[in-house]
Enzyme design. Structure first.
Site, PDB file in Angstrom:
ATOM      1  N   HIS A  75      66.822  13.975  -7.737  1.00  0.00           N
ATOM      2  CA  HIS A  75      67.855  13.160  -6.969  1.00  0.00           C
ATOM      3  C   HIS A  75      69.166  13.993  -6.845  1.00  0.00           C
ATOM      4  O   HIS A  75      69.975  13.207  -6.158  1.00  0.00           O
ATOM      5  CB  HIS A  75      68.094  11.908  -8.077  1.00  0.00           C
ATOM      6  CG  HIS A  75      68.824  12.024  -9.192  1.00  0.00           C
ATOM      7  ND1 HIS A  75      68.177  12.310 -10.582  1.00  0.00           N
ATOM      8  CD2 HIS A  75      70.094  12.162  -9.422  1.00  0.00           C
ATOM      9  CE1 HIS A  75      69.112  12.466 -11.476  1.00  0.00           C
ATOM     10  NE2 HIS A  75      70.531  12.163 -10.815  1.00  0.00           N
ATOM     11  N   ASP A 126      61.113  13.854 -11.203  1.00  0.00           N
ATOM     12  CA  ASP A 126      62.385  14.133 -10.632  1.00  0.00           C
ATOM     13  C   ASP A 126      63.077  15.548 -10.912  1.00  0.00           C
ATOM     14  O   ASP A 126      63.610  16.005 -11.763  1.00  0.00           O
ATOM     15  CB  ASP A 126      63.687  13.298 -11.721  1.00  0.00           C
ATOM     16  CG  ASP A 126      64.999  13.189 -11.139  1.00  0.00           C
ATOM     17  OD1 ASP A 126      65.178  13.637 -10.135  1.00  0.00           O
ATOM     18  OD2 ASP A 126      65.922  12.445 -11.658  1.00  0.00           O
ATOM     19  N   SER A 216      72.919  15.638 -14.733  1.00  0.00           N
ATOM     20  CA  SER A 216      71.438  15.403 -14.153  1.00  0.00           C
ATOM     21  C   SER A 216      71.323  16.862 -13.616  1.00  0.00           C
ATOM     22  O   SER A 216      72.065  17.420 -13.171  1.00  0.00           O
ATOM     23  CB  SER A 216      71.511  14.528 -12.916  1.00  0.00           C
ATOM     24  OG  SER A 216      71.581  13.462 -13.566  1.00  0.00           O
TER      25      SER A 216
HETATM   26  C1  4AZ Z   1      73.552  10.341 -14.556  1.00  0.00           C
HETATM   27  O1  4AZ Z   1      73.809   9.464 -13.901  1.00  0.00           O
HETATM   28  C2  4AZ Z   1      72.829  10.051 -15.954  1.00  0.00           C
HETATM   29  N1  4AZ Z   1      72.021   9.136 -20.609  1.00  0.00           N
HETATM   30  C3  4AZ Z   1      72.038  11.059 -16.492  1.00  0.00           C
HETATM   31  C4  4AZ Z   1      71.766  11.202 -17.820  1.00  0.00           C
HETATM   32  C5  4AZ Z   1      71.717  10.144 -18.459  1.00  0.00           C
HETATM   33  C6  4AZ Z   1      72.328   8.795 -17.771  1.00  0.00           C
HETATM   34  C7  4AZ Z   1      72.849   8.885 -16.617  1.00  0.00           C
HETATM   35  C8  4AZ Z   1      71.191   9.835 -20.037  1.00  0.00           C
HETATM   36  O2  4AZ Z   1      73.247  11.235 -14.036  1.00  0.00           O
END
Ligand code: 4AZ
Length: 265
Positions: A75, A126, A216
């Protein structure tokens, strides 16, 4: 309008099926956009951690797999319509503890996304690979991490890191890491359902500790081996909602095969 939306939702282009990023959706629903109990960590302690820049801005984290390949989340390299973004807009910063300076910044030559990844909703697969335009110079601040061969036991301590959102609701300039614990598939499925929490995902949580937006694509590590890639979650450190990670052990073969192909392009 509705028809257009439905039509868009069913479209799948270039390997990123169309979607609205679920993490953003969840964050909006929860209004809880923050980490999460971490502490500042020098890059020497996590030398496989990289920062993915989109048009020069912090976008995501990533992980050094080899001197010319970075692993990140699918993503992170797709737009909100599910198209693979032009690789030219991305750079990778390696070897720095700070997101806005230091280390080296290397151009992305090519990205590939797992062909089973769907953006709406994000569930499994992902994962994406990035081919760098020039090879990394390895050293104390720039190192590859081996992929784990077995999934850690439930309750095992794992480390997640990145420059994502912190308690103050802003992305961190300083690299942070936090220790969380593997959560059983049963417990994680209570939050997100068994359809989403499959063998291809792995969940981790600890009270007041979590990954968050901007983390992420970054690493979840157990005993010096990569076990997960930060994927999504409802809120951040929200009780009852573990962080969800792509399960690297299950995706290992894909990474190895695709990395071999990518390195020879
Ligand atoms: C994000 O928005 C995201 N708590 C990544 C990890 C988590 C929540 C949101 C896990 O990239």
């Amino acid at each position: 309008m509705l028809f257009t939306l439905l039509a868009l939702l069913s479209v799948s282009t270039f390997g990123c099926a169309l979607h609205l990023p679920i993490a953003t959706e969840f964050l909006l629903q929860n209004g809880n956009n923050r980490i999460i109990g971490g502490k500042d960590t020098p890059i020497e302690a996590i030398p496989w951690q990289v920062l993915l820049l989109n048009q020069g801005r912090h976008d995501c984290g990533g992980v050094i797999y080899s001197k010319n390949i970075i692993i990140t989340a699918a993503h992170c390299v797709c737009d909100t319509y599910g198209n693979i973004l032009d690789p030219k807009i991305f750079d990778v910063r390696v070897g720095s503890s700070t997101s806005n300076n230091g280390g080296s910044v290397i151009k992305v030559a090519k990205t590939i996304v797992h062909d089973r990844f769907t953006l709406y909703p994000i569930t499994e697969y992902d994962i994406a690979l990035i081919l760098l335009s020039s090879p990394l110079e390895m050293g104390p601040t720039v190192k590859a991490i081996p992929l784990a061969e077995s999934v850690p036991n439930d309750g095992a301590a794992v480390l997640v890191s990145g420059w994502g959102y912190t308690e103050i609701g802003e992305a961190s300039l300083q690299l942070k890491s936090v220790s969380v614990n593997i959560v059983s598939r049963e417990e994680c499925a209570r939050a997100y359902g068994y359809k989403r929490i499959t063998q291809l995902t792995i969940c981790a949580a600890a009270p007041g500790k979590d990954s968050c937006g901007g983390d992420s694509g970054g690493p979840l590590v157990c005993e010096g081996e990569l076990v997960g890639i930060v994927s999504y979650g409802i809120g951040c450190a929200e009780p009852g909602y573990p962080g969800v990670y792509a399960n690297v052990v299950e995706l290992r073969k894909w990474v190895e095969e695709e990395a071999t192909k990518l390195s020879s392009t």
